[in-house]
Scaffold this active site. Sequence first.
Site: not given
Length: 442
Positions: A414-415
């Site tokens: 999850d950036h």
Amino acid sequence: MGEVKDVVVPDIGDFDEVDVIEVLVASGDTVAVEDSLITLESDKATMDVPTPFAGTIRDVKVKAGDKVGEGALILTLEAAEQGEGPPPAPPPSESVRATPPETPPEEPAELEPPSPEPAAPEPGSPPAPSSPPPMAEPVVDPSAFNKAYASPAVRRFGRELGVDLTRVRGTGRKSRILKEDVQGYIKRALSEPAAVGAGLPEVPQIDFSRFGEIERVARTRIQKISGPRLHASWVNLPHVTQNDEADITELEEFRKEQKPAAKEQGISLTPLAFIMKAVVMSLKEFPVLNSSLDKDDEHLVLKRYYHLGFAVDTTGGLVVPVIKDVDRKGILEVARELGEISGAAREGKLKPDQIQGASFTISSLGSIGGSYFTPIINAPEVAILGVARARMKPVWQGSEFVPRLILPLSLSYDHRVVDGAMAVRFTTYLARLLSDIRRLAL
Ligand code: CAO
């Protein structure tokens, strides 16, 4: 009295003959240029034929059910006198369209309003032509056959309600879209809860039976539950996948040595048990990957426990049971639990506490094949490790290529929480652990 003109079927593209499915006018009706006269039906679509002339219908030569080709006479029409302009619209109560025999009227006939008087030309502007140039051929677009398969009235109904008919499944003859289909589509759209992804453009609904034989198969309970969860993760979490590889030549030699002894204890010692231990060591080094975003969005919840979810492929679909406290267990113990829990998953006998509490997940396709892929994060976790099949590859070692067993790794993260540098540091660290079995034993 105006000149009597023939109106014929125009160029209808690739079709030799098509069915007349509706006759929209009757003798005595007055029509304006471009009013629809009849509706033609090809294999799966309909097309209106408009009149090229304004005037009064004299004699209709076709009826619903006839087959017609290009040039066939549709009707004769007494053209409006030059300069007379389009005939005035009759009062709304007076229908100018004949109702096709087999189709009940779906709505009152719609009439073009009479053209407004042309405005006086501005001084100095070029004079307007006294009358529009006569049209030699009816203007019809054969590509209209590709549009939604519905009668003009239903199309108009859809247009008024803003419904894209290409998304409506037709239940009429040959999957023709009926007015009830449009109403049902709207009802369903209104009753659906505001789902995750609401507002996203929809995938078109296609009637595949138009293209060949089909079979509808019920989705399993697991698939119906996991589908929306996967979708929620995909649309809510900005996924990035970092691919990497680990040289597991020595690990595999060691595993093969240990395998028979493990088997005697009823344990199947697969690479996944080693990978799980290495993952936990890597998570300790990079605790952000073992976290979740707090619901206030302002904090990160770091988990000081190491419960690993792992995807299991069952006949009912994908399930993700959990091995708890992997950090406190030895490789053999992890391998034993892997076997027991995946067996229970395949038999549909998982207990509720065996599918809860994961802090990080692994999806291993290694026993099946493949190489790199993009696993979908098991939200609200922030990362997932995809593992594919190890393969012998030539690796350059300073002066020569040597055959090494290379394991493909794919870390989706999850950036919002993990940045690219951290992700690649994590996979590098993990690969180093897997390459050097002594580190793993520490
Ligand atoms: N490379 C090469 N061989 C591998 C391997 C890899 N990465 N991973 C496993 N293998 C081998 C094992 O060593 C074993 O062979 P041996 O008996 O000769 O040692 C064989 O493949 C079978 O392994 P397994 O499937 O019994 O055990 P596992 O621990 O590798 O996997 C489980 C367990 C439950 C993860 C697996 O059975 C499974 O269901 N995988 C599918 C997961 C999945 O569907 N993921 C996708 C999710 S997204 O849709």
